[in-house]
Design a protein around this motif. Structure first.
Motif, short mmCIF file in Angstrom:
data_model
loop_
_atom_site.label_atom_id
_atom_site.label_comp_id
_atom_site.label_asym_id
_atom_site.label_seq_id
_atom_site.Cartn_x
_atom_site.Cartn_y
_atom_site.Cartn_z
N GLN A 481 6.07 -10.40 66.32
CA GLN A 481 6.53 -11.75 66.66
C GLN A 481 6.47 -12.68 65.45
OE1 GLN A 481 3.86 -12.36 69.99
NE2 GLN A 481 5.55 -12.19 71.45
N ARG A 482 5.37 -12.59 64.66
CA ARG A 482 5.26 -13.43 63.45
C ARG A 482 6.36 -13.08 62.45
NH1 ARG A 482 -0.34 -12.91 64.53
NH2 ARG A 482 -0.51 -11.06 63.23
N TRP A 483 6.64 -11.76 62.30
CA TRP A 483 7.68 -11.37 61.36
C TRP A 483 9.05 -11.89 61.80
CZ3 TRP A 483 5.73 -5.63 61.37
CH2 TRP A 483 4.56 -5.56 60.60
N LEU A 484 9.34 -11.82 63.10
CA LEU A 484 10.62 -12.33 63.60
C LEU A 484 10.75 -13.82 63.33
CD1 LEU A 484 10.82 -10.36 66.95
CD2 LEU A 484 12.44 -10.16 65.06
N SER A 485 9.68 -14.59 63.59
CA SER A 485 9.71 -16.03 63.34
C SER A 485 9.89 -16.32 61.85
CB SER A 485 8.41 -16.67 63.85
OG SER A 485 8.29 -16.49 65.25
N MET A 486 9.25 -15.49 61.00
CA MET A 486 9.37 -15.68 59.55
C MET A 486 10.81 -15.48 59.09
SD MET A 486 7.44 -13.61 56.51
CE MET A 486 5.86 -13.97 57.24
N LEU A 487 11.54 -14.53 59.75
CA LEU A 487 12.92 -14.23 59.38
C LEU A 487 13.92 -15.17 60.03
CD1 LEU A 487 12.82 -10.34 59.55
CD2 LEU A 487 12.90 -11.75 57.50
N GLY A 488 13.44 -16.15 60.81
CA GLY A 488 14.34 -17.12 61.41
C GLY A 488 14.71 -16.84 62.85
N PHE A 489 14.12 -15.77 63.44
CA PHE A 489 14.38 -15.45 64.85
C PHE A 489 13.13 -15.87 65.64
CE2 PHE A 489 16.62 -12.46 62.14
CZ PHE A 489 17.92 -12.61 62.59
N ASN A 490 13.11 -17.15 66.04
CA ASN A 490 11.88 -17.77 66.57
C ASN A 490 11.50 -17.17 67.92
OD1 ASN A 490 9.72 -19.43 66.87
ND2 ASN A 490 10.86 -21.35 66.65
N THR A 491 10.24 -16.71 68.03
CA THR A 491 9.71 -16.21 69.31
C THR A 491 8.84 -17.24 70.00
OG1 THR A 491 7.79 -15.25 68.17
CG2 THR A 491 9.73 -13.86 68.42
N TYR A 492 8.67 -18.44 69.36
CA TYR A 492 7.86 -19.52 69.92
C TYR A 492 6.43 -19.05 70.20
CZ TYR A 492 12.37 -21.75 70.47
OH TYR A 492 13.60 -22.27 70.22
N GLY A 493 5.86 -18.42 69.19
CA GLY A 493 4.46 -18.01 69.32
C GLY A 493 4.31 -16.54 69.02
#
Length: 584
Positions: A481-493
Motif C-alpha cells: 500500500q505504501r509503495w502504491l501511494s508513493m507511485l501516485g496510486f493512493n490507497t488512503y492509508g
C-alpha cells in the motif's frame, strides 16, 4: 433440264481417278448409273409435263403403262379417276346420288392429289440428296485427280532433275577422260625430255663430284684448324664462366642471408608496431567508452533536468487549474452564501421553524463528506462552514498520506466530531493490528471508540485471502500500500487490509504497467511494484538534490492552501524558486 453438266462432271471424275492410278471400274459403273438415272428422270418428267397439260385419259394411261411405278403414277391414276367421273357427270340423266358420288370422287381425288404431291416432294428431296452425294463424290474424285496430277508433275520434275544430273555427270566424265588423255600425252613428252636431261645431268654430276671431292678436302682441313681454335676458345670461356658462376653464387648466398636478416628485422619491427597499434586502439576504445559513459551520464542528467523542468511546468499548470477551481469554489460559496442569507430572512419570518432549520442544517453538515458550501445556520455563517470543512478534509488527507498513528490521532484530537473520525479510528485499529498482537489491537480499538461494522470485521478476524495473494502477510500488504501511494496510486492509508480503494489502486497500477488489471498482486507483480517504488524513491532523492542545487522548492502534497509556498495567491516563493507539489 439437260444432262450436259452432270455428264461432264462424272466424266471429269472418271478421268481424274484414271490419272491418279486408282481402280476406275467401280467409279465408271457409278458414273454410268448416275447418268442413266438422271436421263430416265428427265424423260419421265418431260412426259409427265406433256400428259398433265391435257385432259386425255389415253395419255395418262400411256404414262402409267410406260412408268407404272413412276414418280407421278399415283397422280396419273387420280387424274384418270377425275376425268372418268367428269365424263359421267355430263349425262343429262345424272341424279343427286351421282352428285354425291362425284363429291366423294373429288374428295378422294383431292386426297390422292395431296398424297401424290407429298410423294413427289419426298422423291424430289431424295433426288436432291442423291445429287448432292454424287456431286460430293465427283468433287472428291476431282480433288483426287488434282492430287494425282500434282504428284505426277512432281515425279516428272524429279525425273528431269535426275536426267539433268546424269547428263552433267556424263559430260564431266567425258571431259575428265579427254583431260586424262591430254595429260598422258604430255607425260610421255615430258618423260622423253627428262631422259635427255638426265643423261646430261649425269655428265655434269660426274664433273661436279670431282670438284666437290676437292672442295671437301680443302674444307676439311680448314674445319680441323677452326675446330682446334674453337675448342681452345670454348675451354677458356668455360673456365671464365665457372669462375663467374662461383662468384655469382657466393654473392647470391650473401644477398639471401642479408635479405633474411632484413626480413626478420622487419617482422620484429612490424610486431612491435602492431603491439603499439593494439595498445593505442585499446586506449582509444577505453577513451571512447569513457566519453560514451560521460555522454550517457550527461544525457541522463539532462533528461532528468528536462523531466524536472517539465514536472515543474506541469505542477505550475496544475496550480493554475486549482486556483481556477478555487475561484470557482469561492464563487459557488458566495452564491451559496446569498442563498443562506435568503434562507435566513425566511427563517426570521418563520420563527417557529428557525430551530428546526438550524438542526437540519447541522445534520447536513455532519453527514456530507464532499459538500463544501452547506448551510450551517440561518445567520449568514455559510462561508465559515465551508472553510472549516475544507480545512478538516485537508488535515485528514495529510494524515492518510502520512499513514502514521500519530497523524490519525492528531486529526481525531483536532476534530473529535469530524466527518472522518470513524474512518480515522478504523485505520488506527488496522495499524495497531499490524504492530501489536490481535488481542491488544481489539482491546485498544474498543477502549478508544466503537468501530463501524466493516472495521469490526477487519479487526476481529483475518480478511479472506485470495489464493493468488496467499504469500502476502499483513506487513507485506502494508508495504504494498505504501509503495502504491508513493507511485501516485493512493490507497488512503497503509493498514495491511486490501479494501476497495486498495484494489482500485492495484488495478490502476497494473493497467499502467502492462499487466491485466484484476486488482490482485501476483509474486512477479509484487516484486515489480517493489522495484518501481525503490526506483521512484531514488529518483525523488535525486530530484530533491536537484531542486536544492537549483533552488527549486518542494511543497507539501495538500499544503498549498495554508503553507508558506502558496501564500498571497502566489506559487513562487520569496527567493524565486518554483514550488513543486508532488501528487498532482
Amino acid at each position: 433440264m439437260g444432262s450436259g453438266p452432270l455428264a461432264r462432271s462424272v466424266l471429269a471424275s472418271l478421268v481424274g481417278l484414271s490419272l491418279a492410278g486408282l481402280p476406275a471400274a467401280s467409279f465408271a459403273q457409278t458414273a454410268k448409273e448416275a447418268t442413266s438415272a438422271g436421263k430416265r428422270w428427265e424423260e419421265e418428267f418431260s412426259l409427265w409435263q406433256k400428259v398433265s397439260s391435257g385432259s386425255d385419259v389415253a395419255q395418262y394411261e400411256g404414262y402409267l403403262k410406260q412408268y407404272p411405278n413412276g414418280t407421278f403414277a399415283s397422280m396419273a391414276r387420280l387424274r384418270i379417276a377425275e376425268l372418268q367421273a367428269a365424263g359421267k357427270t355430263k349425262s343429262a340423266t345424272a341424279s343427286t346420288d351421282d352428285a354425291a358420288a362425284k363429291a366423294k370422287a373429288e374428295e378422294a381425288a383431292a386426297a390422292e392429289t395431296k398424297k401424290a404431291e407429298e410423294e413427289a416432294k419426298a422423291a424430289a428431296e431424295a433426288r436432291k440428296a442423291e445429287e448432292a452425294r454424287k456431286a460430293a463424290e465427283a468433287k472428291k474424285a476431282e480433288e483426287a485427280q488434282k492430287a494425282a496430277e500434282a504428284e505426277k508433275a512432281k515425279a516428272a520434275a524429279e525425273a528431269a532433275r535426275l536426267k539433268a544430273e546424269a547428263d552433267a555427270k556424263k559430260a564431266e566424265e567425258e571431259a575428265a577422260a579427254r583431260k586424262l588423255a591430254a595429260e598422258k600425252a604430255a607425260a610421255e613428252e615430258k618423260a622423253k625430255a627428262e631422259a635427255a636431261a638426265a643423261e646430261k645431268a649425269r655428265a655434269e654430276a660426274a664433273a661436279a663430284e670431282k670438284a666437290k671431292a676437292e672442295e671437301a678436302a680443302r674444307l676439311k682441313a680448314e674445319a680441323d684448324k677452326k675446330q682446334a681454335a674453337e675448342a681452345a676458345r670454348l675451354k677458356a670461356e668455360a673456365d671464365a664462366a665457372a669462375e663467374k658462376a662461383k662468384a655469382e653464387e657466393a654473392a647470391r648466398l650473401k644477398a639471401e642471408t642479408d635479405r633474411k636478416k632484413a626480413e626478420e628485422a622487419a617482422a620484429a619491427e612490424k610486431a612491435r608496431a602492431e603491439q603499439e597499434a593494439l595498445a593505442r586502439r585499446e586506449a582509444e576504445a577505453k577513451r571512447i567508452e569513457a566519453e560514451k559513459a560521460a555522454a550517457a551520464e550527461k544525457a541522463r542528467i539532462e533528461e532528468e533536468a528536462a523531466a524536472a523542468r517539465k514536472l515543474a511546468e506541469e505542477k505550475a499548470a496544475e496550480v493554475e487549474r486549482l486556483k481556477a477551481e478555487a475561484a470557482k469554489a469561492a464563487a459557488d460559496a458566495e452564491a451559496k452564501a446569498s442563498e443562506a442569507a435568503r434562507l435566513a430572512k425566511e427563517a426570521e419570518k418563520r420563527a417557529q421553524e428557525a430551530e428546526a432549520a438550524k438542526k437540519q442544517a447541522g445534520e447536513a453538515v455532519t453527514a456530507s463528506g464532499e459538500a463544501q458550501g452547506t448551510v450551517k445556520d440561518n445567520r449568514g455563517l455559510a462561508v465559515d462552514g465551508t472553510v472549516v470543512d475544507k480545512q478538516e478534509e485537508e488535515t485528514f488527507q495529510k494524515a492518510v498520506l502520512a499513514g502514521s498513528e500519530k497523524a490519525y490521532r492528531a486529526y481525531i484530537a483536532q476534530y473529535p466530531n469530524g466527518r472522518y473520525v470513524k474512518e480515522a479510528r478504523t485505520r488506527l485499529a488496522a495499524l495497531a493490528t499490524v504492530a501489536k498482537p490481535k488481542q491488544e489491537t481489539d482491546a485498544e480499538a474498543e477502549a478508544e471508540t466503537p468501530a463501524t461494522a466493516e472495521t469490526e470485521r477487519k479487526t476481529a478476524e483475518e480478511p479472506v485471502v485470495d489464493p493468488r495473494e496467499a504469500y502476502l502477510g499483513r506487513v507485506m500488504r502494508a508495504e504494498a500500500q505504501r509503495w502504491l501511494s508513493m507511485l501516485g496510486f493512493n490507497t488512503y492509508g497503509a493498514d495491511g487490509v486490501f479494501g476497495p480503494r486498495t484494489r482500485s489502486a492495484i488495478a490502476a497500477w497494473q493497467g499502467s504497467s502492462g499487466y491485466r488489471a484484476d486488482g490482485y498482486l501476483s509474486r512477479q507483480q509484487y516484486r515489480a511494484l517493489r522495484d518501481a517504488a525503490q526506483y521512484a524513491e531514488a529518483r525523488q532523492h535525486r530530484q530533491r538534490r536537484y531542486e536544492r542545487d537549483y533552488d527549486v522548492l518542494e511543497g507539501p502534497v495538500d499544503g498549498y492552501y495554508d503553507g508558506p509556498y502558496y501564500r498571497d495567491e502566489n506559487y513562487y516563493n520569496g527567493q524565486g524558486g518554483v514550488v513543486i507539489i508532488p501528487g498532482y
